[in-house]
Write a protein that holds these residues in place. Sequence first.
Motif, PDB file in Angstrom:
ATOM      1  N   GLU A  72       0.855  -1.187   0.000  1.00  0.00           N
ATOM      2  CA  GLU A  72       0.000   0.000   0.000  1.00  0.00           C
ATOM      3  C   GLU A  72       0.890   1.237   0.000  1.00  0.00           C
ATOM      4  O   GLU A  72       1.727   1.426   0.885  1.00  0.00           O
ATOM      5  CB  GLU A  72      -0.885  -0.006   1.246  1.00  0.00           C
ATOM      6  CG  GLU A  72      -1.806  -1.202   1.353  1.00  0.00           C
ATOM      7  CD  GLU A  72      -2.924  -1.178   0.333  1.00  0.00           C
ATOM      8  OE1 GLU A  72      -3.328  -0.059  -0.084  1.00  0.00           O
ATOM      9  OE2 GLU A  72      -3.409  -2.267  -0.040  1.00  0.00           O
ATOM     10  N   ARG A  73       0.696   2.102  -1.001  1.00  0.00           N
ATOM     11  CA  ARG A  73       1.500   3.314  -1.078  1.00  0.00           C
ATOM     12  C   ARG A  73       0.720   4.395  -1.817  1.00  0.00           C
ATOM     13  O   ARG A  73      -0.209   4.104  -2.577  1.00  0.00           O
ATOM     14  CB  ARG A  73       2.831   3.053  -1.778  1.00  0.00           C
ATOM     15  CG  ARG A  73       2.715   2.448  -3.187  1.00  0.00           C
ATOM     16  CD  ARG A  73       4.081   1.965  -3.639  1.00  0.00           C
ATOM     17  NE  ARG A  73       4.114   1.448  -4.989  1.00  0.00           N
ATOM     18  CZ  ARG A  73       3.825   0.204  -5.333  1.00  0.00           C
ATOM     19  NH1 ARG A  73       3.440  -0.659  -4.405  1.00  0.00           N
ATOM     20  NH2 ARG A  73       3.900  -0.197  -6.582  1.00  0.00           N
ATOM     21  N   GLU A  74       1.128   5.613  -1.583  1.00  0.00           N
ATOM     22  CA  GLU A  74       0.465   6.734  -2.242  1.00  0.00           C
ATOM     23  C   GLU A  74       0.882   6.799  -3.709  1.00  0.00           C
ATOM     24  O   GLU A  74       2.024   6.489  -4.066  1.00  0.00           O
ATOM     25  CB  GLU A  74       0.813   8.034  -1.531  1.00  0.00           C
ATOM     26  CG  GLU A  74       0.252   8.136  -0.124  1.00  0.00           C
ATOM     27  CD  GLU A  74       0.583   9.460   0.523  1.00  0.00           C
ATOM     28  OE1 GLU A  74      -0.270  10.353   0.483  1.00  0.00           O
ATOM     29  OE2 GLU A  74       1.697   9.592   1.055  1.00  0.00           O
ATOM     30  N   GLU A  75      -0.038   7.230  -4.531  1.00  0.00           N
ATOM     31  CA  GLU A  75       0.251   7.332  -5.960  1.00  0.00           C
ATOM     32  C   GLU A  75       1.403   8.307  -6.189  1.00  0.00           C
ATOM     33  O   GLU A  75       1.438   9.401  -5.625  1.00  0.00           O
ATOM     34  CB  GLU A  75      -1.002   7.803  -6.703  1.00  0.00           C
ATOM     35  CG  GLU A  75      -0.836   7.813  -8.214  1.00  0.00           C
ATOM     36  CD  GLU A  75      -2.121   8.175  -8.935  1.00  0.00           C
ATOM     37  OE1 GLU A  75      -2.075   8.318 -10.165  1.00  0.00           O
ATOM     38  OE2 GLU A  75      -3.168   8.318  -8.246  1.00  0.00           O
ATOM     39  N   GLY A  76       2.350   7.873  -6.984  1.00  0.00           N
ATOM     40  CA  GLY A  76       3.487   8.720  -7.298  1.00  0.00           C
ATOM     41  C   GLY A  76       4.648   8.590  -6.339  1.00  0.00           C
ATOM     42  O   GLY A  76       5.723   9.154  -6.577  1.00  0.00           O
ATOM     43  N   SER A  77       4.461   7.865  -5.242  1.00  0.00           N
ATOM     44  CA  SER A  77       5.543   7.712  -4.267  1.00  0.00           C
ATOM     45  C   SER A  77       6.670   6.867  -4.849  1.00  0.00           C
ATOM     46  O   SER A  77       6.433   5.842  -5.501  1.00  0.00           O
ATOM     47  CB  SER A  77       5.014   7.048  -2.993  1.00  0.00           C
ATOM     48  OG  SER A  77       6.077   6.741  -2.122  1.00  0.00           O
ATOM     49  N   THR A  78       7.894   7.287  -4.601  1.00  0.00           N
ATOM     50  CA  THR A  78       9.069   6.541  -5.076  1.00  0.00           C
ATOM     51  C   THR A  78       9.907   6.013  -3.910  1.00  0.00           C
ATOM     52  O   THR A  78      10.989   5.477  -4.124  1.00  0.00           O
ATOM     53  CB  THR A  78       9.941   7.429  -5.985  1.00  0.00           C
ATOM     54  OG1 THR A  78      10.357   8.594  -5.256  1.00  0.00           O
ATOM     55  CG2 THR A  78       9.179   7.853  -7.227  1.00  0.00           C
ATOM     56  N   ALA A  79       9.426   6.166  -2.695  1.00  0.00           N
ATOM     57  CA  ALA A  79      10.191   5.733  -1.520  1.00  0.00           C
ATOM     58  C   ALA A  79      10.280   4.201  -1.484  1.00  0.00           C
ATOM     59  O   ALA A  79       9.281   3.503  -1.678  1.00  0.00           O
ATOM     60  CB  ALA A  79       9.531   6.240  -0.248  1.00  0.00           C
ATOM     61  N   VAL A  80      11.483   3.715  -1.253  1.00  0.00           N
ATOM     62  CA  VAL A  80      11.701   2.271  -1.204  1.00  0.00           C
ATOM     63  C   VAL A  80      12.639   1.927  -0.052  1.00  0.00           C
ATOM     64  O   VAL A  80      13.321   2.786   0.495  1.00  0.00           O
ATOM     65  CB  VAL A  80      12.310   1.727  -2.519  1.00  0.00           C
ATOM     66  CG1 VAL A  80      11.376   1.942  -3.693  1.00  0.00           C
ATOM     67  CG2 VAL A  80      13.687   2.350  -2.782  1.00  0.00           C
ATOM     68  N   VAL A  81      12.663   0.663   0.296  1.00  0.00           N
ATOM     69  CA  VAL A  81      13.639   0.120   1.229  1.00  0.00           C
ATOM     70  C   VAL A  81      14.350  -1.020   0.518  1.00  0.00           C
ATOM     71  O   VAL A  81      13.730  -1.783  -0.226  1.00  0.00           O
ATOM     72  CB  VAL A  81      12.962  -0.359   2.534  1.00  0.00           C
ATOM     73  CG1 VAL A  81      11.953  -1.464   2.274  1.00  0.00           C
ATOM     74  CG2 VAL A  81      13.998  -0.800   3.544  1.00  0.00           C
ATOM     75  N   SER A  82      15.648  -1.146   0.718  1.00  0.00           N
ATOM     76  CA  SER A  82      16.449  -2.181   0.053  1.00  0.00           C
ATOM     77  C   SER A  82      17.303  -2.906   1.090  1.00  0.00           C
ATOM     78  O   SER A  82      18.470  -2.565   1.299  1.00  0.00           O
ATOM     79  CB  SER A  82      17.344  -1.561  -1.032  1.00  0.00           C
ATOM     80  OG  SER A  82      16.568  -0.932  -2.033  1.00  0.00           O
ATOM     81  N   PRO A  83      16.743  -3.901   1.775  1.00  0.00           N
ATOM     82  CA  PRO A  83      17.495  -4.629   2.806  1.00  0.00           C
ATOM     83  C   PRO A  83      18.662  -5.393   2.212  1.00  0.00           C
ATOM     84  O   PRO A  83      18.693  -5.699   1.006  1.00  0.00           O
ATOM     85  CB  PRO A  83      16.447  -5.583   3.389  1.00  0.00           C
ATOM     86  CG  PRO A  83      15.125  -5.054   2.933  1.00  0.00           C
ATOM     87  CD  PRO A  83      15.376  -4.401   1.626  1.00  0.00           C
TER      88      PRO A  83
END
Length: 533
Positions: free
Chosen positions: A35-46
């Motif tokens: 679930e994320r907001e439209e246009g969001s580019t935030a990511v996590v890379s473990p």
Amino acid sequence: MTATDIAPEALADLPAARPAWVNDAVLTRLTRWVEREEGSTAVVSPLAPYDQRPTAAVPTSSPDAVAAAVAGARVAQKPWATRDFADRAAVMLRFYDLLVERQDQVIDLIQWEMGKSRFSAWQEILQVGNIARHYARHGAAYLKDNKVRGAVPGLSRVKEVRVAKGVVGIISPWNYPLYLGVGDAIPALLAGNGVVSKGDDQTALTLLWARDLMAEAGLPTELWRIVVGDGPTVGGALIDHVDYICFTGSTRTGRLVGARAGERLIGASLELGGKNPLIVRADADLDKAVAGTIAAAFANTGQMCIHTERVLVHRDVYDEFKQRLVRAVKRLTLGQTFDYSVEVGSMASAAQLATVVAHVDDAVAQGATVLAGGRARPDLGPLMYEPTVLEGVTPSMTVCLQETFGPVISLYPVAHDNEAIAKANEGSYGLSASIWSQDIAAAEAMATLIRAGSVNINDGAGLAAASIEAGMGGMGDSGLGRRHGAEGIRKYTESQTVASIRGMSLAVAGEDIEKFVKQGNAQLKLLRKLRVR
């Protein structure tokens, strides 16, 4: 050797740990569930434990996305709750079949994201499968109406019914991403709830894989939502919107979760830390006790809440047990493979490795003796640490009563059962315990004197946890509430009393009051004479 002493060139020589079948198309399919907001580019890379390279870029959720996820799940929950339990159970049984059929995929993901041995990863399949099958078959019985006697015998009817909470939030850790992430969601869904889950960022793909499989099994698309992100932000937002929270993790964080839930007057179940004792009585079968200790201490590389960290051995058999245990520990196979050839895998993160190193180094600096292990093994993998046995641990050492959460145990001789019980109850935790004895009756009597939610007799840690019909949880600083058994599904419901009456009314007024009082008093005397409740 510290967690930061790994040479960059050593990492460069490692083969990539990413399973070959996990291509870009697979990652796109899995991450669409975030679930994320439209246009969001935030990511996590473990970072993958086996090679310390990023696993995959997984989108993260904002607080607004969490709120929207809960709102969407709330809409989907209403028709889901009205469906017959048999229909909901059919979805879970289809999920069960798909899980068993495609288990190699998720086992690969668990190993890639978390670093455990393949056998330890497979155990998550066993546990989740048993949970899905059990609640699909027995959940209706746990949730059935309970008819009780009413206020006016013969004329009134009263029943207690179970009503779904609404939307359940589940915050699960990295150490058992399938079992603790999905195993708690299954009974919540079967009870008629919507669910919003936040797994640990380290193991997000495993949870997303399970969500994708559940959709294939027929679960309504909007009913189970997945959010990703840091605990304080995303986890906090989740608690602020759901109707119940299920949390598994550290005691420190559990206190924060419980307090935040309390502010909203919503229920919470919390499975937290442990410093679990294992007692070897003088009459124990030592070979079996050694094997059980190893399984309880070093499965999942010691990274499980119920794993054994303290071994209390009767002094009459202490030396012999110690010798046999040390020999067996030194024979354990360590490594990083995607097959069943190794028994002990990697630590999950550099931070967790650093904790283990710090606890062992502190103990040694204060005079503890290393009987086996005691060192990192970067030659086998960047986060590998040897199964370790310590002796001479004292209360001033961090490893004594603080949770290590790694492949480390300490041995303590005890003079008698009472001393073993007293030592087992030291500290503030109370999650799991183990007693080894050929006298089952004596061991069962000891069990009731130990502060622990589960006590295993002639098994290290798994027997009680694998008994799905019995509750599992902690006492003291190890948490509150239970998973598994009746409480494991009932906790996701509210108890509602429905009472009806025919032929009369309990409402009285005016001149009828005195008559009603006389009749009531006569009834009280009669019921006492007839010995009726």
